[in-house]
Design a protein around this motif. Structure first.
Motif, PDB file in Angstrom:
ATOM      1  N   GLY A 177      -3.945  -4.617 -12.317  1.00 23.24           N
ATOM      2  CA  GLY A 177      -4.907  -3.797 -11.584  1.00 23.24           C
ATOM      3  C   GLY A 177      -4.231  -3.008 -10.485  1.00 23.24           C
ATOM      4  N   PRO A 178      -4.990  -2.200  -9.797  1.00 19.26           N
ATOM      5  CA  PRO A 178      -4.386  -1.378  -8.744  1.00 19.26           C
ATOM      6  C   PRO A 178      -4.148  -2.122  -7.432  1.00 19.26           C
ATOM      7  CG  PRO A 178      -6.708  -0.866  -8.930  1.00 19.26           C
ATOM      8  CD  PRO A 178      -6.385  -1.843 -10.022  1.00 19.26           C
ATOM      9  N   SER A 226      -5.790   5.067  -0.884  1.00 18.64           N
ATOM     10  CA  SER A 226      -5.476   5.601   0.434  1.00 18.64           C
ATOM     11  C   SER A 226      -3.956   5.666   0.573  1.00 18.64           C
ATOM     12  CB  SER A 226      -6.080   4.735   1.546  1.00 18.64           C
ATOM     13  OG  SER A 226      -5.506   3.446   1.524  1.00 18.64           O
ATOM     14  N   LEU A 227      -3.503   6.505   1.487  1.00 19.98           N
ATOM     15  CA  LEU A 227      -2.070   6.581   1.752  1.00 19.98           C
ATOM     16  C   LEU A 227      -1.713   5.632   2.882  1.00 19.98           C
ATOM     17  CD1 LEU A 227      -1.252  10.395   1.549  1.00 19.98           C
ATOM     18  CD2 LEU A 227      -0.684   8.603  -0.086  1.00 19.98           C
ATOM     19  N   ASP A 228      -0.666   4.852   2.676  1.00 20.93           N
ATOM     20  CA  ASP A 228      -0.217   3.972   3.755  1.00 20.93           C
ATOM     21  C   ASP A 228       0.636   4.792   4.737  1.00 20.93           C
ATOM     22  OD1 ASP A 228       2.385   4.192   2.733  1.00 20.93           O
ATOM     23  OD2 ASP A 228       2.390   2.200   1.836  1.00 20.93           O
ATOM     24  N   PRO A 229       1.067   4.199   5.853  1.00 19.97           N
ATOM     25  CA  PRO A 229       1.835   4.954   6.842  1.00 19.97           C
ATOM     26  C   PRO A 229       3.120   5.594   6.297  1.00 19.97           C
ATOM     27  CG  PRO A 229       1.070   2.907   7.811  1.00 19.97           C
ATOM     28  CD  PRO A 229       0.728   2.859   6.330  1.00 19.97           C
ATOM     29  N   ALA A 230       3.684   5.019   5.244  1.00 21.66           N
ATOM     30  CA  ALA A 230       4.909   5.580   4.656  1.00 21.66           C
ATOM     31  C   ALA A 230       4.605   6.666   3.627  1.00 21.66           C
ATOM     32  CB  ALA A 230       5.729   4.464   4.005  1.00 21.66           C
ATOM     33  N   GLY A 231       3.309   6.940   3.394  1.00 24.69           N
ATOM     34  CA  GLY A 231       2.944   7.976   2.429  1.00 24.69           C
ATOM     35  C   GLY A 231       2.837   7.498   0.997  1.00 24.69           C
ATOM     36  N   HIS A 232       2.795   6.182   0.809  1.00 22.47           N
ATOM     37  CA  HIS A 232       2.656   5.613  -0.532  1.00 22.47           C
ATOM     38  C   HIS A 232       1.187   5.334  -0.815  1.00 22.47           C
ATOM     39  CE1 HIS A 232       6.835   4.378   0.570  1.00 22.47           C
ATOM     40  NE2 HIS A 232       7.026   5.059  -0.548  1.00 22.47           N
ATOM     41  N   LEU A 233       0.824   5.443  -2.073  1.00 20.70           N
ATOM     42  CA  LEU A 233      -0.548   5.176  -2.482  1.00 20.70           C
ATOM     43  C   LEU A 233      -0.813   3.672  -2.490  1.00 20.70           C
ATOM     44  CD1 LEU A 233      -3.166   6.504  -3.497  1.00 20.70           C
ATOM     45  CD2 LEU A 233      -2.303   6.215  -5.811  1.00 20.70           C
ATOM     46  N   ALA A 234      -1.892   3.282  -1.866  1.00 24.29           N
ATOM     47  CA  ALA A 234      -2.313   1.875  -1.852  1.00 24.29           C
ATOM     48  C   ALA A 234      -3.784   1.832  -2.237  1.00 24.29           C
ATOM     49  CB  ALA A 234      -2.113   1.278  -0.465  1.00 24.29           C
ATOM     50  N   TRP A 235      -4.173   0.767  -2.898  1.00 27.48           N
ATOM     51  CA  TRP A 235      -5.562   0.595  -3.322  1.00 27.48           C
ATOM     52  C   TRP A 235      -6.173  -0.530  -2.511  1.00 27.48           C
ATOM     53  CZ3 TRP A 235      -7.828   3.846  -6.823  1.00 27.48           C
ATOM     54  CH2 TRP A 235      -6.960   4.713  -7.496  1.00 27.48           C
ATOM     55  N   ARG A 236      -7.384  -0.313  -2.036  1.00 31.02           N
ATOM     56  CA  ARG A 236      -8.066  -1.280  -1.190  1.00 31.02           C
ATOM     57  C   ARG A 236      -9.461  -1.588  -1.742  1.00 31.02           C
ATOM     58  NH1 ARG A 236      -4.071  -2.766   1.198  1.00 31.02           N
ATOM     59  NH2 ARG A 236      -3.069  -1.613   2.833  1.00 31.02           N
ATOM     60  N   ALA A 237      -9.867  -2.822  -1.503  1.00 27.12           N
ATOM     61  CA  ALA A 237     -11.232  -3.253  -1.844  1.00 27.12           C
ATOM     62  C   ALA A 237     -11.542  -4.482  -1.012  1.00 27.12           C
ATOM     63  CB  ALA A 237     -11.327  -3.587  -3.329  1.00 27.12           C
TER      64      ALA A 237
END
Length: 183
Positions: free
Chosen positions: A48-49, A102-113
């Motif tokens: 999953g993400p 969402s983008l984390d502080p380093a500019g990487h894609l992160a998935w939240r739930a």
């Protein structure tokens, strides 16, 4: 060094990868890959993400949803109406919120739930609903591998793929054919 994947992926749809967590379905060698909360979390992190999923998810619910997804797909392939329980369970799971990017502080894609497991299962349920109501259903195949039982989406141009994976079932079948020629 990257970790070796614990769960098989590559069936062509997330719902099919989820259904694969009951390996060798219908054979004497059936293997349950989601026996507990820890295994379910491992599947969510790998497939999953939400790669940082934590908590104590309900693995019994996940297994029940997996079987409902399988029943829904089986009914659709046979042009039958799915049983009410399976349909209602998948519909209910699909209604839950899904992970958001969402983008984390380093500019990487992160998935939240709020509940990453439930959110990932909502993605699986939505994918199953999409699969059974689109032309992709006609490209769904059963692996020709002996005792495999896996479903996969045949995305090959001619539509004649036989195995869920050339790396496992396809390779095994080719070895058996070669052995048969040399005997």
């Amino acid at each position: 060094m990257p970790a070796t994947p614990r769960f098989r992926q590559g069936a062509g749809r997330p719902c099919l990868d989820f259904v694969r967590t009951l390996r060798h379905r219908g054979s004497p060698g059936v293997v349950e890959e989601l026996p507990d909360a820890e295994a379910l979390l491992a599947w969510v992190r790998q497939c999953g993400p939400c790669t940082d999923a934590t908590g104590q998810p309900d693995s019994a619910y996940a297994r029940e949803l997996r079987e409902a997804v399988h029943a829904l797909i089986t009914a659709a392939r046979a042009d039958r109406t799915p049983d009410t329980h399976s349909r209602d369970l998948v519909n209910s799971a699909a209604a839950h919120p899904v992970p958001v990017p969402s983008l984390d502080p380093a500019g990487h894609l992160a998935w939240r739930a709020d509940d990453p497991v439930r959110a990932t299962l909502a993605l699986v349920a939505r994918d199953a609903l999409d699969l059974v109501t689109t032309p992709s259903l006609t490209r769904l195949r059963n692996c020709a591998g002996q005792n495999c039982g896996a479903l996969f989406l045949d995305t090959s141009r001619p539509g004649n793929r036989r195995w869920c994976s050339m790396g496992t079932c396809g390779n095994r079948a080719k070895k058996e054919t070669l052995r048969g020629r040399t005997v």
